[in-house]
Design an enzyme around this catalytic site. Sequence first.
Site: not given
Length: 385
Positions: A127, A248-249, A343, A346
Amino acid sequence: MRRTVFDENHEAFRVMIRDFIAKEVEPVFHEWEKQGDPPRDFYRTLGALGVLGIQVPEEFGGGGENSIKYAAVVAEETARAGVTFGNYQAHALMILPYLLRYCSPEQKERWLPGVASGDIMTAIAMTEPGTGSDLANIQTRAELSADRTHYTLNGAKTFITGGALADLVLVVCRTSPVTADDRRGGLSILCVDVTSEGFAVGRKLQKIGLKTSDTAELSFVDVKVPVENLLGEEGKAFSYLSHNLAQERLTIAFAATATARAALRHATAYVKDRTVFGKPVAAFQNTKFVLAECATEVEALQTMTDRALDLHDAGELSVADAAKAKLFGTEVAGRVIDKCLQLHGGYGYVTEYPIARLYADARVSRIYGGTSEVMKMIVAKDLGL
């Protein structure tokens, strides 16, 4: 449902990995997250355990195993504990296949023993700031010297997993100009020793998840790369990259499956113990319905991923089927983990709890290895659309 994808050897390996995580990883994982990666010697420990080199041929110090199912066991056990092995997945599952398939005999002698032992850690640099998924638009260039002894490499890469830690970086670069007839031609892979003059690691990018896996920017300024470090043939990189995408996937899909199952396990345990308004959270109908939905989706996903694992081992996993597994796996994991975090109330937002780390780490799975939108394009093309 009873799973049939693993045999007794995989289960013995699972026991070893689970024990190793409990003793060597869980007690120090928060420290790894703070510093941004595990200690360098951790990878040598993985190498000594045989984890890094399971698929490396025995003559180079590996296990000689062709199956990727042992890696699926690692994914399940790390997710179960809510930890990661740093850059293990990129090194052993994304990059090693290129070396195994395209290295010359001399290159295998030079690199594979260290890759298996953890003495040589790897990264792959595809990339660039302006390319994203459009690999044909890569601008990093390498020019062959007049005496044909080395390439001179110039360019920049970003979002490189393990780039700051790596000893050897597989750099995808342009060795001949783009032509109107073939934008994908002219790309090559050069294996760059990070001690080379002109190579530099830039920023280590700060991410919302995967805190123990470094992601870096890399630059190359007149880096001289010996021709002996060309991986495979010049100009063939695009086909090499495409060939490895199915595995890879698949690795992303089974990792996503593992995180979804782990989230369900954590949430189920939490709602049984947590009391609200005088009774366990598990006693509320909404809790039961949410977890029933999650369990059903996870079971469907697990069945799909296990089937993909079997197809891969048989050499029959197609690019489209791998794309379906990644698309479904990462989207289901995102939904399930989100519901399971809810579920927790916090506490689900506190990184002390594994569900919070699973939530942050899972988000990128719908982006790297090809976004969900790219996966849909591949599946649509397979449908003849």
